[in-house]
Scaffold this motif. Structure first.
Motif, PDB file in Angstrom:
ATOM      1  N   PRO A 231       3.414  -6.710  -7.286  1.00  0.00           N
ATOM      2  CA  PRO A 231       2.128  -6.027  -7.220  1.00  0.00           C
ATOM      3  C   PRO A 231       2.048  -5.006  -6.096  1.00  0.00           C
ATOM      4  O   PRO A 231       1.255  -4.099  -6.142  1.00  0.00           O
ATOM      5  CB  PRO A 231       1.127  -7.157  -6.996  1.00  0.00           C
ATOM      6  CG  PRO A 231       1.923  -8.260  -6.401  1.00  0.00           C
ATOM      7  CD  PRO A 231       3.319  -8.109  -6.904  1.00  0.00           C
ATOM      8  N   ASN A 232       2.896  -5.225  -5.078  1.00  0.00           N
ATOM      9  CA  ASN A 232       2.818  -4.299  -3.950  1.00  0.00           C
ATOM     10  C   ASN A 232       3.704  -3.082  -4.106  1.00  0.00           C
ATOM     11  O   ASN A 232       3.758  -2.245  -3.233  1.00  0.00           O
ATOM     12  CB  ASN A 232       3.202  -5.013  -2.646  1.00  0.00           C
ATOM     13  CG  ASN A 232       2.105  -5.968  -2.226  1.00  0.00           C
ATOM     14  OD1 ASN A 232       0.983  -5.862  -2.681  1.00  0.00           O
ATOM     15  ND2 ASN A 232       2.431  -6.914  -1.386  1.00  0.00           N
TER      16      ASN A 232
ATOM     17  N   VAL B 201       4.969   0.405  -4.876  1.00  0.00           N
ATOM     18  CA  VAL B 201       4.225   1.662  -4.898  1.00  0.00           C
ATOM     19  C   VAL B 201       4.990   2.693  -5.682  1.00  0.00           C
ATOM     20  O   VAL B 201       6.165   2.898  -5.469  1.00  0.00           O
ATOM     21  CB  VAL B 201       4.038   2.163  -3.450  1.00  0.00           C
ATOM     22  CG1 VAL B 201       3.522   3.573  -3.449  1.00  0.00           C
ATOM     23  CG2 VAL B 201       3.093   1.254  -2.710  1.00  0.00           C
TER      24      VAL B 201
ATOM     25  N   LEU C  94       3.278   5.786  -6.637  1.00  0.00           N
ATOM     26  CA  LEU C  94       2.648   7.089  -6.445  1.00  0.00           C
ATOM     27  C   LEU C  94       2.901   7.575  -5.032  1.00  0.00           C
ATOM     28  O   LEU C  94       2.927   6.794  -4.103  1.00  0.00           O
ATOM     29  CB  LEU C  94       1.132   6.964  -6.653  1.00  0.00           C
ATOM     30  CG  LEU C  94       0.698   6.585  -8.050  1.00  0.00           C
ATOM     31  CD1 LEU C  94      -0.701   6.039  -8.020  1.00  0.00           C
ATOM     32  CD2 LEU C  94       0.746   7.799  -8.956  1.00  0.00           C
ATOM     33  N   SER C  95       3.062   8.854  -4.870  1.00  0.00           N
ATOM     34  CA  SER C  95       3.296   9.321  -3.519  1.00  0.00           C
ATOM     35  C   SER C  95       2.030   9.829  -2.856  1.00  0.00           C
ATOM     36  O   SER C  95       1.987  10.062  -1.678  1.00  0.00           O
ATOM     37  CB  SER C  95       4.358  10.425  -3.525  1.00  0.00           C
ATOM     38  OG  SER C  95       3.849  11.529  -4.232  1.00  0.00           O
ATOM     39  N   LEU C  96       0.954  10.006  -3.638  1.00  0.00           N
ATOM     40  CA  LEU C  96      -0.268  10.513  -3.034  1.00  0.00           C
ATOM     41  C   LEU C  96      -1.128   9.362  -2.531  1.00  0.00           C
ATOM     42  O   LEU C  96      -2.199   9.101  -3.031  1.00  0.00           O
ATOM     43  CB  LEU C  96      -1.054  11.362  -4.045  1.00  0.00           C
ATOM     44  CG  LEU C  96      -0.417  12.715  -4.339  1.00  0.00           C
ATOM     45  CD1 LEU C  96      -1.244  13.477  -5.348  1.00  0.00           C
ATOM     46  CD2 LEU C  96      -0.303  13.537  -3.079  1.00  0.00           C
ATOM     47  N   GLN C  97      -0.630   8.674  -1.535  1.00  0.00           N
ATOM     48  CA  GLN C  97      -1.387   7.579  -0.941  1.00  0.00           C
ATOM     49  C   GLN C  97      -2.287   8.126   0.139  1.00  0.00           C
ATOM     50  O   GLN C  97      -2.106   9.238   0.595  1.00  0.00           O
ATOM     51  CB  GLN C  97      -0.408   6.602  -0.279  1.00  0.00           C
ATOM     52  CG  GLN C  97       0.453   5.845  -1.247  1.00  0.00           C
ATOM     53  CD  GLN C  97      -0.123   4.488  -1.510  1.00  0.00           C
ATOM     54  OE1 GLN C  97      -0.474   3.767  -0.587  1.00  0.00           O
ATOM     55  NE2 GLN C  97      -0.246   4.110  -2.751  1.00  0.00           N
ATOM     56  N   TRP C  98      -3.202   7.278   0.605  1.00  0.00           N
ATOM     57  CA  TRP C  98      -4.012   7.646   1.758  1.00  0.00           C
ATOM     58  C   TRP C  98      -4.609   9.033   1.559  1.00  0.00           C
ATOM     59  O   TRP C  98      -4.565   9.885   2.406  1.00  0.00           O
ATOM     60  CB  TRP C  98      -3.122   7.620   3.011  1.00  0.00           C
ATOM     61  CG  TRP C  98      -3.802   7.642   4.324  1.00  0.00           C
ATOM     62  CD1 TRP C  98      -3.902   8.683   5.185  1.00  0.00           C
ATOM     63  CD2 TRP C  98      -4.473   6.554   4.956  1.00  0.00           C
ATOM     64  NE1 TRP C  98      -4.566   8.318   6.317  1.00  0.00           N
ATOM     65  CE2 TRP C  98      -4.959   7.018   6.196  1.00  0.00           C
ATOM     66  CE3 TRP C  98      -4.727   5.236   4.579  1.00  0.00           C
ATOM     67  CZ2 TRP C  98      -5.648   6.199   7.074  1.00  0.00           C
ATOM     68  CZ3 TRP C  98      -5.412   4.421   5.457  1.00  0.00           C
ATOM     69  CH2 TRP C  98      -5.865   4.908   6.668  1.00  0.00           C
ATOM     70  N   GLN C  99      -5.191   9.233   0.363  1.00  0.00           N
ATOM     71  CA  GLN C  99      -5.793  10.526   0.172  1.00  0.00           C
ATOM     72  C   GLN C  99      -7.289  10.408  -0.112  1.00  0.00           C
ATOM     73  O   GLN C  99      -7.724   9.581  -0.921  1.00  0.00           O
ATOM     74  CB  GLN C  99      -5.126  11.254  -0.992  1.00  0.00           C
ATOM     75  CG  GLN C  99      -5.371  12.733  -0.913  1.00  0.00           C
ATOM     76  CD  GLN C  99      -5.043  13.451  -2.183  1.00  0.00           C
ATOM     77  OE1 GLN C  99      -5.338  12.996  -3.255  1.00  0.00           O
ATOM     78  NE2 GLN C  99      -4.422  14.603  -2.041  1.00  0.00           N
TER      79      GLN C  99
ATOM     80  N   TYR D 167     -11.548  17.647  -1.781  1.00  0.00           N
ATOM     81  CA  TYR D 167     -10.150  17.884  -1.428  1.00  0.00           C
ATOM     82  C   TYR D 167      -9.262  17.913  -2.667  1.00  0.00           C
ATOM     83  O   TYR D 167      -8.061  18.051  -2.572  1.00  0.00           O
ATOM     84  CB  TYR D 167      -9.656  16.811  -0.448  1.00  0.00           C
ATOM     85  CG  TYR D 167     -10.397  16.877   0.871  1.00  0.00           C
ATOM     86  CD1 TYR D 167     -11.448  16.020   1.144  1.00  0.00           C
ATOM     87  CD2 TYR D 167     -10.069  17.845   1.823  1.00  0.00           C
ATOM     88  CE1 TYR D 167     -12.150  16.107   2.330  1.00  0.00           C
ATOM     89  CE2 TYR D 167     -10.769  17.936   3.013  1.00  0.00           C
ATOM     90  CZ  TYR D 167     -11.813  17.069   3.262  1.00  0.00           C
ATOM     91  OH  TYR D 167     -12.509  17.155   4.424  1.00  0.00           O
TER      92      TYR D 167
ATOM     93  N   THR E 125      -6.987   1.866  -3.606  1.00  0.00           N
ATOM     94  CA  THR E 125      -7.746   0.885  -2.836  1.00  0.00           C
ATOM     95  C   THR E 125      -6.859   0.372  -1.714  1.00  0.00           C
ATOM     96  O   THR E 125      -5.883  -0.295  -1.945  1.00  0.00           O
ATOM     97  CB  THR E 125      -8.158  -0.308  -3.718  1.00  0.00           C
ATOM     98  OG1 THR E 125      -6.985  -0.936  -4.191  1.00  0.00           O
ATOM     99  CG2 THR E 125      -8.971   0.155  -4.887  1.00  0.00           C
ATOM    100  N   ASP E 126      -7.188   0.713  -0.518  1.00  0.00           N
ATOM    101  CA  ASP E 126      -6.314   0.398   0.581  1.00  0.00           C
ATOM    102  C   ASP E 126      -7.076   0.459   1.886  1.00  0.00           C
ATOM    103  O   ASP E 126      -7.559   1.503   2.266  1.00  0.00           O
ATOM    104  CB  ASP E 126      -5.181   1.428   0.600  1.00  0.00           C
ATOM    105  CG  ASP E 126      -3.954   0.841   1.230  1.00  0.00           C
ATOM    106  OD1 ASP E 126      -3.004   1.599   1.430  1.00  0.00           O
ATOM    107  OD2 ASP E 126      -3.972  -0.351   1.523  1.00  0.00           O
TER     108      ASP E 126
ATOM    109  N   ALA F 197      -6.865  18.622   4.258  1.00  0.00           N
ATOM    110  CA  ALA F 197      -6.072  18.369   3.050  1.00  0.00           C
ATOM    111  C   ALA F 197      -6.170  16.900   2.629  1.00  0.00           C
ATOM    112  O   ALA F 197      -5.203  16.313   2.184  1.00  0.00           O
ATOM    113  CB  ALA F 197      -4.610  18.755   3.260  1.00  0.00           C
TER     114      ALA F 197
ATOM    115  N   GLU G  90      -6.467  14.241   4.377  1.00  0.00           N
ATOM    116  CA  GLU G  90      -5.906  13.234   5.279  1.00  0.00           C
ATOM    117  C   GLU G  90      -6.616  13.298   6.616  1.00  0.00           C
ATOM    118  O   GLU G  90      -7.070  14.353   7.035  1.00  0.00           O
ATOM    119  CB  GLU G  90      -4.429  13.535   5.545  1.00  0.00           C
ATOM    120  CG  GLU G  90      -3.590  13.715   4.326  1.00  0.00           C
ATOM    121  CD  GLU G  90      -2.674  12.542   4.100  1.00  0.00           C
ATOM    122  OE1 GLU G  90      -1.859  12.621   3.194  1.00  0.00           O
ATOM    123  OE2 GLU G  90      -2.788  11.560   4.837  1.00  0.00           O
ATOM    124  N   LEU G  91      -6.626  12.167   7.305  1.00  0.00           N
ATOM    125  CA  LEU G  91      -7.177  12.139   8.657  1.00  0.00           C
ATOM    126  C   LEU G  91      -6.300  12.994   9.552  1.00  0.00           C
ATOM    127  O   LEU G  91      -5.099  12.752   9.660  1.00  0.00           O
ATOM    128  CB  LEU G  91      -7.144  10.704   9.198  1.00  0.00           C
ATOM    129  CG  LEU G  91      -8.429   9.917   9.300  1.00  0.00           C
ATOM    130  CD1 LEU G  91      -8.181   8.711  10.188  1.00  0.00           C
ATOM    131  CD2 LEU G  91      -9.559  10.719   9.882  1.00  0.00           C
TER     132      LEU G  91
END
Lengths: 493, 174
Positions: B23-24, B26, B28-33, B52, B106-107, B152, B154-155
């Motif tokens: 389940p963990n 990953v 997709l590369s567009l995380q934390w967006q 964005y 969801t993260d 963009a 991201e923080l």
């Protein structure tokens, strides 16, 4: 008291021309605020649009006035109306030499346009020029625009300049340049694949913000290919250790936690690098344990970092001490009966640990059931995800029954389909008996029949027709009979 | 009997099984967006909207309407995170304003929640005890502050001091 303050502020703003805005603008905002219906508001805005249309094409408008018109256009669009007639004027403003005017132009352009707009061609040249400016504020404004408006086709036009800016003396510029490169990577990975060494170098930049910014592209790169970055494990651990020991400037503290967002990013990266790798994971155990011990459990951000520690512990090569710490964190989250947020995070963390330690769910049974029965739909939903992950042969009947009841109550068809297919999957995998399986499938069809994949129905029919591989023909045909009668009821009602 | 049953079905569900076991993992590369940030008042009027991801104007209106409807009547005791289409919205209410952030995966929802709070702290510092009117009359400045905080999707910068200093440099020019 609140009233007086706002009135006072209004008066002050009115007399000074409100932070540089004209009385017209203030009147506009006020009248919209006082409008008593959407229709009235629309009328005011439409009349404003007509005024702007007329005045913006007049010759020889002073720059400050033009700046104000553009701001008013942004405002009008924000309220949901179209101001596209003014886009070209915003573009023209970006050409201006005055930093303030230029900046407003860039702001308007990044709000009005997106990367696929036709007008972008007119801006690329200006951006290229501004990236070379001596004034770092101009460079920053251009980099902001790059992060929003450059797409795959226009990357080559600005790439060389952005790469140079990664080494600019001003940290704000370096930071934005890194983020721009990251965005290029997201749009077109091949365009920056040869520049990866830049990201690695900037990891050791003196300025923590630049270092923090580098973590973004590195995270994406590691997600795709963790093996090439295993050599950085030691560096990441060392940085994390320094951050946790308050060695960054105090300005990065937030609610007494040292640079928590950087810690979180680093923990995510370490989780990726340690997955399935015993050697890499061994470097991480100490620092993750330390952070867990020192984190402030009374603040949201402290708990956010703790949650990330648990996620990291669940992802990397298991370590008993770390598991124990993770487990006690989860216990604490779940015991907070008045904080839905924390219970939610607890359930999520629990579902991550399940695969490493299946017994852990038993320990928190009561808390999980409480969440299941809570009125808060988001919490309930998360708990059902946990149930799905912890299903095995011994508890499948209870879980699937509960899940079907939940499924019946769902209105959203997209989500209902998801839950229905979960029920089907669990039933197929763990069914304790054929009888139960058929009954369960029928219940699912009854309540979500049109949402379930046709293939599932087809397979079921096939199985009934072929038999279940029973040796005893009598049992087999008995099952078929009962199956047919149940389905019969379903098909003809 | 049960074993025979399982083996037949497992053959049909190989892919789903693998997904369930990892389940963990990953892909997709567009995380934390961050997809968009909204500031809305209780009546649903938009005070600030920053997207964005590219979206048509009509889509934006729909989104703003839906998000407002989703959060305005939500019980304050419930979680500050809600599902929104195939994403998640993290939100928090400050006086008459709802700050919401739509995120992709969801993260660590708590971290995003505090992100919102950090932004409010920055606004509070910049406007000296901020109120809704400040944000309305100076919305273009709020956008500029936001551009120093998040870039963009991201923080970008988490040091309040750094952001205030950057805004100070711009204010000096006015």
């Amino acid at each position: 008291m609140e009233q007086l303050r706002t009135i006072g502020r209004e008066l002050a703003m009115g007399s000074q021309g409100g932070f540089g805005q004209s009385k017209e603008f203030l009147d506009l905002v006020k009248s919209i605020g006082e409008a008593r219906s959407k229709a009235e508001e629309d009328r005011i805005v439409l009349s404003e649009i007509e005024t702007l249309k007329r005045r913006i094409i007049e010759p020889d408008i002073p720059k400050r006035k033009m700046k104000e018109f553009i701001i008013r256009l942004v405002y009008v669009e924000m309220l949901g109306h179209d101001a596209s007639f003014g886009y070209i004027h915003a573009v023209k403003m970006t050409h201006d030499d005055n930093i303030l005017i230029k900046r407003t132009g860039y702001l308007a352009v990044t709000l009005f346009l997106d990367e696929n707009h036709d007008l972008i061609i007119l801006i690329v040249n200006t951006i290229q020029k501004d990236l070379k400016s001596d004034n770092y504020l101009v460079v920053c404004a251009a980099l902001n625009a790059v992060c929003r408006l450059i797409n795959e086709e226009t990357i080559p036009a600005v790439l060389p300049q952005v790469v140079e800016l990664v080494n600019h003396p001003k940290e704000a510029v370096r930071k934005k340049a890194i983020m721009a490169l990251h965005r290029f990577y997201q749009r077109s990975p091949s365009s920056v694949s040869h520049l990866v060494s830049n990201f690695r170098k900037k990891l050791s930049d003196n300025d923590p913000s630049v270092m923090g910014a580098t973590l973004c592209p590195l995270y994406d790169l590691i997600t795709v290919d963790a093996n090439s970055y295993k050599d950085l494990v030691v560096s990441f651990v060392s940085i994390l250790k320094q951050v946790a020991e308050h060695r960054l400037p105090k300005s990065y503290d937030y609610h007494q936690m040292p640079a928590p967002y950087i810690q979180i990013k680093l923990l995510k990266i370490l989780a990726l690098l340690g997955t399935g790798d015993k050697q890499a994971s061994e470097h991480m155990y100490t620092v993750v344990n330390d952070i867990t011990r020192k984190a402030d459990t009374s603040s949201n951000i402290g708990n956010a970092v703790l949650y990330e520690c648990v996620c990291c512990a669940a992802a990397i090569y298991p370590n008993p001490k770390l598991m124990e710490t993770a487990s006690s964190t989860i216990s604490r989250f779940l015991k907070q009966s008045d904080s839905h947020n924390l219970r939610y995070m607890g359930i999520d963390a629990l579902s991550r640990l399940i695969k490493l330690n299946p017994d852990i769910a038993e320990q928190h049974q009561l808390a999980v059931i409480d969440c299941l029965e809570d009125r808060d739909d988001t919490l309930k939903r998360k708990t059902f995800e946990l149930l799905y992950r912890m299903t095995k042969s011994s508890n499948v009947e209870v879980i699937v029954d509960r899940t079907i009841d939940y499924m019946i109550s769902i209105n959203d068809s997209y989500y209902k389909t998801e839950i229905a297919s979960r029920c089907v999957e669990l039933a197929e995998q763990y069914a304790p008996s054929n009888q139960w399986f058929i009954q369960t499938m029928n219940k699912v069809f009854e309540h979500a029949g049109d949402l379930v994949n046709r293939k599932v129905v087809h397979n079921l029919m096939h199985l009934i027709a072929e038999g279940f591989g029973e040796d005893d023909d009598a049992v087999d045909s008995q099952l078929r009979l009962s199956a047919v009668s149940v389905l019969d009821h379903f098909l003809f009602t | 009997m049960v074993i025979a049953l399982n083996s037949k079905y497992q053959a049909m569900n190989l892919i789903r099984l693998r997904q369930k076991l990892c389940p963990n993992s990953v892909s997709l590369s567009l995380q934390w967006q961050i997809r968009f940030i909204l500031l809305q008042n209780r009546q649903g009027k938009t005070r600030l909207a920053k997207y964005y991801v590219p979206l048509e104007d009509s889509e934006k209106h729909k989104v703003e309407y839906e998000v407002h409807r989703l959060i305005v009547n939500r019980d304050p005791k419930f979680t500050n995170f809600v599902e929104f289409r195939t994403h998640k919205v993290i939100y928090r209410r400050y006086a008459g304003l709802f700050f919401s952030m739509c995120v992709d995966i969801t993260d660590n929802e708590l971290a995003y929640l505090e992100c919102i709070h950090l932004f409010v702290e920055i606004l509070d510092h910049f406007f000296s005890n901020v109120c809704e009117l400040d944000l309305v009359f100076n919305f273009h400045k709020v956008y500029l502050i936001l551009d120093e905080f998040i870039l963009a999707g991201e923080l970008q910068e988490t040091s309040k001091k750094a952001i205030i200093e950057r805004m100070g440099e711009l204010e000096k020019l006015e």
